[in-house]
Design an enzyme around this catalytic site. Sequence first.
Site, PDB file in Angstrom:
ATOM      1  N   ARG A  22       0.821  -0.977   0.050  1.00 24.42           N
ATOM      2  CA  ARG A  22      -0.095  -0.106   0.155  1.00 24.42           C
ATOM      3  C   ARG A  22       0.957   1.147  -0.101  1.00 24.42           C
ATOM      4  O   ARG A  22       0.531   2.310  -0.770  1.00 24.42           O
ATOM      5  CB  ARG A  22      -0.900  -0.004   1.214  1.00 24.42           C
ATOM      6  CG  ARG A  22      -2.060  -1.103   1.073  1.00 24.42           C
ATOM      7  CD  ARG A  22      -3.007  -0.811   2.197  1.00 24.42           C
ATOM      8  NE  ARG A  22      -2.539  -1.228   3.540  1.00 24.42           N
ATOM      9  CZ  ARG A  22      -2.846  -2.405   4.005  1.00 24.42           C
ATOM     10  NH1 ARG A  22      -3.416  -3.290   3.601  1.00 24.42           N
ATOM     11  NH2 ARG A  22      -2.220  -2.552   5.467  1.00 24.42           N
ATOM     12  N   ALA A  38     -16.460  -8.754  -8.650  1.00 25.85           N
ATOM     13  CA  ALA A  38     -15.038  -8.081  -9.459  1.00 25.85           C
ATOM     14  C   ALA A  38     -14.868  -8.668 -10.890  1.00 25.85           C
ATOM     15  O   ALA A  38     -14.674  -7.921 -11.600  1.00 25.85           O
ATOM     16  CB  ALA A  38     -13.924  -8.539  -8.479  1.00 25.85           C
ATOM     17  N   ASP A  55      -5.834  -8.106  -5.902  1.00 24.44           N
ATOM     18  CA  ASP A  55      -5.573  -8.751  -4.980  1.00 24.44           C
ATOM     19  C   ASP A  55      -6.848  -9.588  -4.302  1.00 24.44           C
ATOM     20  O   ASP A  55      -7.507  -9.255  -3.171  1.00 24.44           O
ATOM     21  CB  ASP A  55      -5.106  -7.762  -3.734  1.00 24.44           C
ATOM     22  CG  ASP A  55      -4.774  -8.315  -2.615  1.00 24.44           C
ATOM     23  OD1 ASP A  55      -4.243  -9.587  -2.391  1.00 24.44           O
ATOM     24  OD2 ASP A  55      -4.994  -7.606  -1.302  1.00 24.44           O
ATOM     25  N   CYS A 105      -2.876 -14.951  -2.032  1.00 28.83           N
ATOM     26  CA  CYS A 105      -2.602 -15.317  -0.796  1.00 28.83           C
ATOM     27  C   CYS A 105      -2.794 -16.780  -0.484  1.00 28.83           C
ATOM     28  O   CYS A 105      -3.005 -17.156   0.649  1.00 28.83           O
ATOM     29  CB  CYS A 105      -3.366 -14.494   0.586  1.00 28.83           C
ATOM     30  SG  CYS A 105      -5.136 -14.588   0.004  1.00 28.83           S
TER      31      CYS A 105
END
Length: 396
Positions: free
Chosen positions: A214, A282, A300, A340
Amino acid sequence: MTTPRWPYPLLRLKPGKETLISKRHPWVFSGAQAKPSEAHLVRLADDSGQVLGVGTAHPSNPLAARIFRFEDAPLDEAFFRERIESALTLRKELGLWNPEGGCRWIFGEGDGLPGLVVDRYASALVLQVGTAGLELLRETWWPILFEIGKREGMTAFVERSQSGRRDEGLDPVNRLLKGSLAGPVTVREGAAKLTVDLLRGQKTGLFLDQREHRLQLGQVSKDKRVLNTFGYTGGFSIHAGLGGAAEVATLDISVPALDQAERDWAANGLDPAAHLRMEGDAFELMRQLEPFGWDRVIVDPPAFAKQRKDVDKAFKAYKDVFRLGARATAPGGMLWCFSCSQHLDRTRFQEAVWTALLEAGREARVLAHLGQPSDHPYALNHPEGFYLKGLWLSLN
């Protein structure tokens, strides 16, 4: 539960199954056991009875045992105090122990405490307890954590024990353990002020593992159009706005998360007219985007591969969403791709990104390989602890 006395029962392994333990790998899978143990605290031994380590166990979990120490010694107060203090010392040496900031204090196997995660958010701690063995030992480690937390200025202690507990026969927990909590807390991350809902937010409230990325985005956003997909409460968006972005879009399916993103945008003194809220799935929304419309694009997504058997299906999902991200990125723009999923290794992840770019008809230069920050350490003898993979790309 009553804490069992030392020595704990033996959990014997099948002949030849001690190889990973001899390499100090902290996991034992169910297929390596000679016989499952009903005990939740065990001494791991080879077929001859030689003790190799001590840890927690559960008879119905495919991940049958987790090793805390590779010696024949109890998991007592002295052990937990040393591990908890050692983890704290590391965060202080890294410069991450900030009274107004957020960081991960304890990261399971990475800090020698499998199944335990503790995050700091300003003056609040949030913990996750993932195993029946740790529950059995709660009266041993919890007073130590509470004592040290109070010493360090913590005033609220929250438990958000959810992920993986059902494999250990445990119910999810979501509660205030000690202290008082008037509502969400605010943490500082560089120039940004981010709101964290400790009792209702995802995971422990904020994705601390993306902190450095970020900050990185904020440094390259001046006068750019920035698209933050799977944006949650807008952490990337806030940093882009503070970095001088001309326009920032936060895309997420969660209404409460987007509401918080808009509140934080305003709370950081940013112009509401420069922030675009995009609510919905999304994949669907990204398909509707004008090609090449964004100078900076962050993709992400959540973990698509929760288990090893999900990897092939997850690969396709990652490839598809990375392709949509590449399609949205302007020539000369930058694209950040992340996964992740622990079960999708770095090679497979990079293959998903590369295939996505081929399908999108784009070429890219790798600016950096990205991963989890230093408060999410992993042991070299436990490569599974390296879960966050990322690529920072410059597109043609």
